[in-house]
Motif scaffolding. Structure first.
Motif, PDB file in Angstrom:
ATOM      1  N   TYR A  48     -32.789 -29.821  21.219  1.00 28.63           N
ATOM      2  CA  TYR A  48     -32.111 -29.468  22.476  1.00 28.63           C
ATOM      3  C   TYR A  48     -33.146 -29.181  23.583  1.00 28.63           C
ATOM      4  O   TYR A  48     -33.035 -29.678  24.719  1.00 28.63           O
ATOM      5  CB  TYR A  48     -31.209 -28.253  22.257  1.00 28.63           C
ATOM      6  CG  TYR A  48     -30.972 -27.433  23.505  1.00 28.63           C
ATOM      7  CD1 TYR A  48     -30.139 -27.913  24.519  1.00 28.63           C
ATOM      8  CD2 TYR A  48     -31.609 -26.199  23.671  1.00 28.63           C
ATOM      9  CE1 TYR A  48     -29.953 -27.165  25.685  1.00 28.63           C
ATOM     10  CE2 TYR A  48     -31.417 -25.458  24.831  1.00 28.63           C
ATOM     11  CZ  TYR A  48     -30.591 -25.941  25.826  1.00 28.63           C
ATOM     12  OH  TYR A  48     -30.413 -25.216  26.979  1.00 28.63           O
ATOM     13  N   PHE A  81     -33.665 -31.353  26.950  1.00 34.27           N
ATOM     14  CA  PHE A  81     -33.458 -30.644  28.205  1.00 34.27           C
ATOM     15  C   PHE A  81     -34.673 -30.836  29.118  1.00 34.27           C
ATOM     16  O   PHE A  81     -34.530 -31.060  30.324  1.00 34.27           O
ATOM     17  CB  PHE A  81     -33.222 -29.153  27.933  1.00 34.27           C
ATOM     18  CG  PHE A  81     -32.873 -28.368  29.164  1.00 34.27           C
ATOM     19  CD1 PHE A  81     -31.568 -28.344  29.636  1.00 34.27           C
ATOM     20  CD2 PHE A  81     -33.863 -27.667  29.852  1.00 34.27           C
ATOM     21  CE1 PHE A  81     -31.246 -27.621  30.783  1.00 34.27           C
ATOM     22  CE2 PHE A  81     -33.544 -26.955  30.998  1.00 34.27           C
ATOM     23  CZ  PHE A  81     -32.236 -26.926  31.468  1.00 34.27           C
ATOM     24  N   LYS A  90     -34.712 -34.007  30.688  1.00 38.63           N
ATOM     25  CA  LYS A  90     -33.566 -34.115  31.584  1.00 38.63           C
ATOM     26  C   LYS A  90     -32.493 -35.057  31.045  1.00 38.63           C
ATOM     27  O   LYS A  90     -31.706 -35.616  31.798  1.00 38.63           O
ATOM     28  CB  LYS A  90     -34.023 -34.556  32.976  1.00 38.63           C
ATOM     29  CG  LYS A  90     -34.964 -33.546  33.638  1.00 38.63           C
ATOM     30  CD  LYS A  90     -35.333 -33.950  35.041  1.00 38.63           C
ATOM     31  CE  LYS A  90     -36.263 -32.890  35.667  1.00 38.63           C
ATOM     32  NZ  LYS A  90     -36.643 -33.245  37.059  1.00 38.63           N
ATOM     33  N   TYR A 111     -29.588 -34.446  29.761  1.00 38.26           N
ATOM     34  CA  TYR A 111     -28.714 -33.290  29.613  1.00 38.26           C
ATOM     35  C   TYR A 111     -27.540 -33.523  28.669  1.00 38.26           C
ATOM     36  O   TYR A 111     -27.110 -32.608  27.962  1.00 38.26           O
ATOM     37  CB  TYR A 111     -28.207 -32.856  30.997  1.00 38.26           C
ATOM     38  CG  TYR A 111     -29.323 -32.429  31.926  1.00 38.26           C
ATOM     39  CD1 TYR A 111     -30.200 -31.414  31.560  1.00 38.26           C
ATOM     40  CD2 TYR A 111     -29.514 -33.059  33.152  1.00 38.26           C
ATOM     41  CE1 TYR A 111     -31.232 -31.022  32.397  1.00 38.26           C
ATOM     42  CE2 TYR A 111     -30.546 -32.678  33.993  1.00 38.26           C
ATOM     43  CZ  TYR A 111     -31.399 -31.660  33.607  1.00 38.26           C
ATOM     44  OH  TYR A 111     -32.430 -31.272  34.420  1.00 38.26           O
ATOM     45  N   GLU A 112     -27.064 -34.762  28.631  1.00 44.53           N
ATOM     46  CA  GLU A 112     -25.924 -35.049  27.754  1.00 44.53           C
ATOM     47  C   GLU A 112     -26.316 -34.880  26.286  1.00 44.53           C
ATOM     48  O   GLU A 112     -25.591 -34.248  25.503  1.00 44.53           O
ATOM     49  CB  GLU A 112     -25.416 -36.468  28.010  1.00 44.53           C
ATOM     50  CG  GLU A 112     -24.135 -36.793  27.250  1.00 44.53           C
ATOM     51  CD  GLU A 112     -23.595 -38.167  27.603  1.00 44.53           C
ATOM     52  OE1 GLU A 112     -22.718 -38.641  26.867  1.00 44.53           O
ATOM     53  OE2 GLU A 112     -24.052 -38.763  28.601  1.00 44.53           O
ATOM     54  N   ALA A 163     -28.861 -33.148  25.272  1.00 45.40           N
ATOM     55  CA  ALA A 163     -29.234 -31.747  25.088  1.00 45.40           C
ATOM     56  C   ALA A 163     -28.012 -30.901  24.780  1.00 45.40           C
ATOM     57  O   ALA A 163     -28.032 -30.047  23.872  1.00 45.40           O
ATOM     58  CB  ALA A 163     -29.929 -31.236  26.352  1.00 45.40           C
TER      59      ALA A 163
END
Length: 478
Positions: free
Chosen positions: A279, A283, A286, A288-289, A291
């Motif tokens: 994660y 993150f 970037k 994010y999905e 993560a």
């Protein structure tokens, strides 16, 4: 009769002494097996905790069968270690309490100190005061016994304790002290642990280059010794370090490797930590999905209730196991009495069988004496037959020599006869063949040819008569 009785008594006494020595040797061998199994179980703790539990269980069964208290105590301790590395704290404290009880009854201070260290590690993340209390008890015993191994292990555990309290300078001091002792003891496994722990401390102190150097060196050594738990743990810190440095590809590589090692040792907590590290990596990238996907998985695996209730469960198991141990001690006493009864009746049966065996041996000795006398007579007869055979063989050798000489003479005469036949008969026959060829070609007068052929036939006839005379005169060669 008195003489026979004395012999029987002596044999029975000797057998009893021999049997007692045999049982003693067997017990020594069996206790050695217990020690070997416990050692194998302990050495597998960082490679395969399940194997540690299984091998420790085998050692425990054999030690209980032998009433070997130190073996029982150590078997429970190593099983507790396996359960600790599998994140089974309830099972681990259960095993440690049993081990502590047996070591205490055996007055084995070194064993007690080892269990104190193990229990301290179990409390380390839940109750700092209790953890420090057990580590200090173990260190006190180590100093009392002047046992470098115990002292070094206590220092290592105290370093872990102060690291958890974020007292990094104090942690480094204990890690360095334990490293010095483990170097003297040539304990390569614990030296890897010291190096790993120091690398983690320097990571937390943001000395990333020094941390990376220590951790990469430690992971190579851990892989060389198949320390799967250590490899996974080091990868976890290296992943965080690479993420901090922005080395995302290297971070992803060690996260994948560490997850595989955590899966091998079936460490659910560490697998959860690697998912959380995934994660953090995504993150930072970037993504994010992805993560959020990893973070969701973390929360599914996270057992908050289990962490909250762990301390109360540990205390409960301490009390519960004390009660269970008293009950099991009573059961062991009953089994011990039963075992002694079995040994007594076994000795009676063996003594009875021994007397029967002695009687059979006496009868057997008498039969053997009679048989030996018969064999002596047979040997004499065989010797006489052998002498006769030697004389016959000598006579046969003389006959064979005479026959051989006779055959040599005959072979010589046959050779002479063959030579004579070849030279005396083939000449006239060759002449006949030549005359026949000349007559066919018309190179000789027919009448003259007939006369010459007649002469050759006469010559052949004479030779045949001579050969006949030779054969009749030398028929003894046939």
């Amino acid at each position: 009769m008195k003489k026979i009785s004395s012999v029987l008594f002596f044999i029975l006494f000797a057998f009893s002494v021999y049997a007692a020595d045999g049982v003693k040797d067997l017990m020594v061998q069996d206790t050695s097996d217990v020690k070997s199994l416990n050692k194998q179980a302990y050495e597998a703790r960082l490679t395969n905790p399940e194997q540690t539990i299984n091998t420790g269980s085998k050692a425990l069964q054999l030690a209980i069968k032998l009433h070997y208290t130190p073996g029982i105590a150590e078997a429970y301790r190593v099983m507790g270690l396996g359960q600790f590395y599998l994140n089974l704290p309830e099972d681990a404290i259960n095993s440690y309490i049993k081990s502590l009880d047996f070591y205490t009854k055996d007055n084995n201070l070194r064993g007690v100190a080892k269990v104190y260290n193990n229990i301290g590690s179990l409390y380390r993340d839940n109750d700092y005061d209790r953890s420090l209390e057990f580590f200090q008890k173990a260190l006190d015993i180590g100093n009392k016994l002047s046992d470098k191994s115990l002292i070094a292990t206590s220092y290592l555990n105290l370093g872990n304790f102060y690291f958890r309290k974020k007292s990094f300078s104090q942690a480094l001091k204990y890690y360095n002290d334990s490293e010095s002792l483990f170097t003297i003891l040539r304990d390569s496994v614990n030296l890897i642990q010291c190096q790993q722990n120091k690398g983690v401390v320097y990571y937390n102190l943001r000395q990333l280059d020094l941390s990376a150097s220590l951790l990469t060196d430690a992971i190579v050594k851990a892989k060389d010794k198949d320390l799967n738990e250590s490899v996974a743990s080091i990868d976890l810190t290296l992943a965080a370090l690479y993420i901090a440095e922005g080395k995302f590809d290297q971070a992803e590589k060690v996260v994948s490797e560490g997850s595989a090692y955590a899966s091998i040792i079936k460490d659910d907590k560490m697998q959860r930590d690697f998912i959380y590290t995934h994660y953090q990596l995504e993150f930072k990238r970037k993504n994010y999905e992805r993560a959020i996907s990893y973070l969701s998985d973390v929360y599914k695996r996270d057992s908050v209730d289990k962490k909250t209730n762990l301390l109360s469960q540990l205390n409960l198991f301490e009390v519960k196991n004390k009660q269970e141990e008293e009950q099991k001690e009573n059961e062991l006493n009953v089994k011990r009495i039963q075992y002694e009864n079995i040994r007594f009746w076994g000795a009676v049966i063996v003594a009875g069988l021994l007397m029967v065996t002695i009687g059979l041996l006496i009868n057997n000795v008498k039969r053997k004496t009679k048989t030996n006398a018969q064999l002596t007579d047979l040997n004499s007869e065989v010797s006489r037959q052998k002498d006769n055979l030697d004389r016959v063989n000598h006579h046969l050798e003389e006959i064979i020599d005479e026959r051989t000489k006779d055959l040599q003479i005959k072979n010589k005469k046959l050779s002479e006869y063959s030579s004579y036949l070849s030279h005396q008969i083939r000449g006239p026959i060759a002449t006949l063949k030549g005359l026949m060829n000349l007559e066919k070609e018309g190179l000789v007068d027919k009448k003259e040819c007939i006369n010459m052929m007649d002469k050759c036939v006469s010559e052949i006839d004479e030779k045949i008569i001579e050969m006949s005379d030779m054969m009749h005169g030398s028929k003894n060669i046939l």
